[in-house]
Enzyme design. Structure first.
Site, PDB file in Angstrom:
ATOM      1  CG  ASP A 151      60.048 -40.972  33.077  1.00 43.88           C
ATOM      2  OD1 ASP A 151      60.714 -39.931  33.180  1.00 43.88           O
ATOM      3  OD2 ASP A 151      59.228 -41.332  33.937  1.00 43.88           O
ATOM      4  CG  HIS A 152      61.397 -35.558  30.141  1.00 45.27           C
ATOM      5  ND1 HIS A 152      60.159 -35.567  30.710  1.00 45.27           N
ATOM      6  CD2 HIS A 152      62.028 -34.474  30.635  1.00 45.27           C
ATOM      7  CE1 HIS A 152      60.044 -34.512  31.509  1.00 45.27           C
ATOM      8  NE2 HIS A 152      61.164 -33.829  31.487  1.00 45.27           N
ATOM      9  CG  HIS A 179      58.825 -37.373  35.417  1.00 45.07           C
ATOM     10  ND1 HIS A 179      59.039 -38.086  34.262  1.00 45.07           N
ATOM     11  CD2 HIS A 179      58.088 -36.299  35.044  1.00 45.07           C
ATOM     12  CE1 HIS A 179      58.453 -37.459  33.245  1.00 45.07           C
ATOM     13  NE2 HIS A 179      57.865 -36.375  33.698  1.00 45.07           N
TER      14      HIS A 179
HETATM   15  C1  BG6 Z   1      56.317 -33.320  32.471  1.00 42.69           C
HETATM   16  C2  BG6 Z   1      55.096 -32.946  33.246  1.00 42.69           C
HETATM   17  O1  BG6 Z   1      56.324 -34.704  32.242  1.00 42.69           O
HETATM   18  O2  BG6 Z   1      57.469 -32.956  33.204  1.00 42.69           O
HETATM   19  C3  BG6 Z   1      55.099 -31.464  33.530  1.00 42.69           C
HETATM   20  O3  BG6 Z   1      53.928 -33.284  32.513  1.00 42.69           O
HETATM   21  C4  BG6 Z   1      56.381 -31.052  34.210  1.00 42.69           C
HETATM   22  O4  BG6 Z   1      53.984 -31.105  34.349  1.00 42.69           O
HETATM   23  C5  BG6 Z   1      57.597 -31.568  33.450  1.00 42.69           C
HETATM   24  O5  BG6 Z   1      56.419 -29.636  34.279  1.00 42.69           O
HETATM   25  C6  BG6 Z   1      58.870 -31.310  34.217  1.00 42.69           C
HETATM   26  O6  BG6 Z   1      59.982 -31.602  33.415  1.00 42.69           O
HETATM   27  P1  BG6 Z   1      61.375 -30.874  33.623  1.00 42.69           P
HETATM   28  O7  BG6 Z   1      62.269 -31.520  32.623  1.00 42.69           O
HETATM   29  O8  BG6 Z   1      61.142 -29.429  33.362  1.00 42.69           O
HETATM   30  O9  BG6 Z   1      61.789 -31.128  35.038  1.00 42.69           O
END
Ligand code: BG6
Length: 482
Positions: free
Chosen positions: A176-177, A239
């Protein structure tokens, strides 16, 4: 400034090595770590995909991706050439038998071995089986998988079971980045590294919590995936749920993978079912500059939400009575991810009810302009008597720590290096993912069963009016999206 933790030599195999995620995030992340000196000299990165391609062509493709996705000034031709020398390519048919033998021939017994499944979840089971069947995996081999990890509880269970046939939980790294974001890790440092907050961190002193992840982008380009998911599945189940866990969990006994994940799991399991009128879904409507959601996804009848706000309750001693309001959406006014802890008013104002006293508020900005802002009450300077004002004790990390320290590493580079180091703390455990789906499924089913349509909201706004009302009716208000 940066203290580099050395890692062992590795063979990292990326299935989907020519795909979008590999080009945008995984390889640029590895490149940054190469530049920082963290990548061992003998480390190898092997791209794998279906198409027939010479290793040199793969290197050239990735060279282009680096030019596109790594900031200028942070990539010299020399560095790129040096990094590309670590790359190799093998064509493998994930569902068939081709290529596995060749891939196996490239792997070294003495190196850390990791396989990154940067492919559609439909292929997870096939790749896991292939690795096993062709003898590419041993007991310490690690596999990395990406979201979407399932579409609901049932599919997540299937994915987990498909992996568990061949790999033990300690080998599986579910990304989960958000957990790789420096500022998200900082949530734990702030909570558990200061005596200041923890004694107040409960329903007795906290009025409510807000979690906002606002984006300005639309869903153009990913419409076919997004329209089947919506904001609930795409963002909340993973997230925002992770953010909620880090704010709400009990202090783990140590910063170790299972200690942390046990506490997060308890939070998810303590979530109460969500009442129907505690959910507001929205769908953006475009303007001269940007398209409508339904045009972006090419589905005029779409009832999928590009925005969602929810009021959540945790049924446990720490949080009973303190709501968590969470919201996320596309095409909002600004890109802003922020967590707000709103404390209660002082029990009694010695300065009188109209002195201007305000409740304390701690805002943690995750992106952009990472920082923290604590609002405290002071005396308004001047002769006007004991008038109170609230002022920010504002700390922007870039200002406080200096420009170099504020060079925030990308989430992916941190996480990939954690895989190589064998540290699962920032990865989701299988039971966490399943618990999050077990909570989300009935919420989704409730609106699907009722054929609920999302409310329209203007692109560039703060989301549907009703999402503001979600707080107004409780006598509260969202922090502005800006
Ligand atoms: C991804 C989603 O996991 O996270 C996207 O699938 C979203 O829809 C993105 O835009 C948001 O990531 P960050 O790092 O730009 O906040």
């Amino acid at each position: 400034v940066s203290r580099i933790i050395p890692v062992d030599t590795f063979d990292l195999v990326i299935f989907g090595g020519t795909g979008d995620l590999a080009r945008r995030k995984i390889l640029p992340g590895l490149f940054r770590r190469y530049r920082s000196g963290q990548m061992p000299e003998a480390a190898r990165i092997i791209g794998v995909a279906r198409s027939d391609m010479a290793a040199d062509d793969f290197r050239q493709q990735i060279g282009q991706a680096l030019e596109e996705f790594v900031e200028e000034g942070k990539r010299s031709a020399n560095d790129i050439a040096g990094f590309l020398a670590h790359l190799d390519y093998v064509r493998v048919d994930a569902k068939g038998t081709d290529g596995w033998g060749e891939l196996k021939g490239k792997l070294r017994d003495e190196a850390v071995r990791a396989f990154y499944f940067s492919v559609a979840p439909g292929l997870f089971g096939d790749i896991a089986r292939g690795l096993h069947k062709h003898g590419l995996a041993h007991d310490e081999t690690r596999i990395v998988v990406e979201k979407p990890f399932g579409h609901d509880l049932e599919s997540a269970k299937e994915l987990n079971a498909g992996l568990a046939k061949y790999f033990d939980e300690h080998q599986v790294y579910r990304i989960d980045h958000y957990l790789g974001k420096e500022t998200v890790q900082n949530l734990m440092a702030v909570r558990f590294g200061n005596i200041l907050f923890e004694p107040l961190w409960n329903a007795q002193f906290i009025d409510h919590v807000q979690i906002t992840v606002a984006e300005t982008v639309g869903v153009g380009g990913r419409g076919s995936y997004y329209d089947k998911s919506g904001a609930m599945r795409d963002m909340i189940q993973n997230h925002l749920m992770q953010l909620l866990c880090l704010i709400a969990m009990e202090p783990p006994s140590k910063f170790d993978p299972d200690a942390v994940r046990d506490e997060k799991l308890k939070v998810i399991r303590a979530l109460e079912p969500v009442a129907k009128n505690d959910v507001v879904r929205g769908q953006y409507v475009g303007n001269d500059a940007v398209a409508d959601y339904i045009d972006d996804v090419e589905n005029p009848d779409s009832a999928t939400e590009s925005f969602i706000a929810l009021k959540l309750h945790l049924a446990n001693w720490r949080w009973a009575g303190t709501p968590f309001y969470v919201r996320t959406g596309k095409r909002l006014r600004a890109r802003m991810s922020e967590i707000v802890i709103r404390f209660k008013e002082t029990p009694h104002s010695i300065f009188g009810a109209d002195s201007g006293s305000k409740a304390n508020e701690l805002a943690i900005r995750l992106q952009p302009n990472e920082g923290m802002d604590l609002r405290v009450t002071i005396k308004e300077p001047g002769p006007g008597g004991m008038r109170l004002v609230d002022v920010p004790l504002d700390m922007t990390f870039a200002e406080a720590l200096g420009p170099e320290a504020s060079e925030v590493p990308d989430a992916y580079e941190r996480l990939i290096m954690d895989v190589i180091r064998g540290n699962q703390t920032l990865f989701m455990r299988g039971d966490e993912v399943e618990a999050a789906w077990a909570w989300a499924d009935p919420v989704i089913a409730a609106w699907e069963d009722n054929n609920d349509k999302p409310r329209a909201y203007d692109a560039g706004s703060s989301g549907p009016e009703d999402s503001l009302a979600l707080l107004h009716r409780d006598g509260r208000r969202w922090r502005e999206i800006k």
